[in-house]
Design an enzyme around this catalytic site. Structure first.
Site, short mmCIF file in Angstrom:
data_model
loop_
_atom_site.label_atom_id
_atom_site.label_comp_id
_atom_site.label_asym_id
_atom_site.label_seq_id
_atom_site.Cartn_x
_atom_site.Cartn_y
_atom_site.Cartn_z
N ASP A 145 7.08 -53.38 1.31
CA ASP A 145 6.03 -54.33 0.74
C ASP A 145 6.74 -55.09 -0.26
OD1 ASP A 145 3.80 -53.57 2.09
OD2 ASP A 145 3.14 -52.29 0.25
N LYS A 162 -1.02 -45.26 1.46
CA LYS A 162 0.30 -45.42 1.16
C LYS A 162 0.91 -44.20 0.31
CE LYS A 162 0.38 -50.00 1.90
NZ LYS A 162 0.82 -51.49 1.74
#
Ligand code: NDP
Length: 275
Positions: A105, A68
């Site tokens: 997220d 990420k």
């Protein structure tokens, strides 16, 4: 039928991922013509893998452990939430050929906690375990719910302290070691380490969870994770894994790519019934 638009999730390891199944269910539900697969991409191959994915016609990517923060570096432009978190879980091809990086997220976690599980965040004492890409994505959306306290504990303490400083613009956040959490109690403990992927657990004091507190593991599996079990054996009112968050963050990614928001509840119920 036209060739489906191609999407994928990159991660390392990736064989545990339920993302392909979820996006295929979304596509079926919303009648979108897409294909979605999982690709094992180690960090050192990530840059070239992105290039070749998009140059061969790919439309969008999800990025998971441990990619990420690298994905954040590779995007041509960033959404505001991705800019703040310095971590990207969704890459989307734009009309002009550039790649937008976003992070869904935090939205996914907060939706699962508050909407699906009725867990109150405002005025609660929250502990996040871990200071990697997932933690970066969830800090600001959790702070928006005005908790009483947000503490981040990490094995590599410097990373937790750095996160506390970096996110000071969204509120007062303490970064510390596991040792320093020992005499404290929290209403919600969120495991954002990747320890569950290997069946491990960070070192947690037995009295860390407040009475009626809840535990949430971002990791998920067919069986309860080590942290979900820890919560259950330490009196948690709810001890949940990250399957709901996974579906919620995926729905937001799907919306970014396709402009249609899938209905998540039925899909979470279906996946839960298959465990
Ligand atoms: P990263 O690799 O970026 O970070 C991993 C973190 O875990 C680091 O803080 C690392 O500590 C810590 N860690 C790893 N092993 C251990 C261990 N044995 N004991 C203590 N700490 C450990 O991973 P991500 O942040 O991207 O992902 C973390 C987890 O969240 C994964 O399990 C992932 O699957 C899950 N996730 C789930 C989502 C969902 O939708 N449900 C969404 C996003 C993530 P250190 O810094 O010391 O190395």
């Amino acid at each position: 039928m036209n060739t489906p638009d191609h999407y994928a999730v990159f991660g390392h390891p990736i064989n545990h991922s339920k993302s392909p199944r979820i996006h295929r269910l979304f596509a079926e539900q919303t009648q979108q013509n897409i294909s979605y697969d999982a690709q094992d991409i180690p960090p050192e191959s990530f840059k070239n893998a992105i290039k070749s994915f998009f140059s061969s016609g790919g439309k969008g990517l999800n990025c998971t452990v441990p990619l990420k923060e690298l994905a954040w570096q590779q995007a041509d432009s960033l959404s505001e939430r991705a800019q703040l978190s310095k971590a990207v879980n969704t890459l989307a091809l734009q009309g002009n050929g550039s790649i937008l990086g976003d992070n869904t997220d935090g939205l996914g976690l907060v939706a699962d906690l508050t909407i699906n599980h009725s867990i109150t965040l405002s005025n609660s004492r929250i502990l996040i375990l871990g200071a990697g890409g997932a933690s970066r994505g969830i800090i600001a959306p959790l702070m928006e719910k005005l908790p009483k306290e947000l503490v981040i504990a990490n094995r590599t303490v410097d990373k937790a302290i750095t996160l506390g400083i970096e996110f000071s613009q969204v509120g007062d956040i303490t970064g510390c070691s596991y040792e320093e959490t020992k005499n404290k109690q929290f209403d919600l403990i969120i495991n954002a380490t990747s320890a569950s992927l290997t069946g491990d657990l960070p070192p947690l004091a037995d009295n860390l969870l407040a009475p009626n507190g809840c535990c949430y593991d971002l990791a998920y599996g067919n069986l309860p994770t080590a942290f979900v079990k820890w919560g259950l054996s330490h009196g948690a009112e709810k001890s949940l894994d990250g399957l709901g968050m996974l579906v919620e963050q995926a729905a937001e990614a799907f919306y970014i790519w396709r402009g249609i928001r899938p209905e998540t509840r039925k899909i979470i119920d279906l996946l839960n019934s298959e465990r």
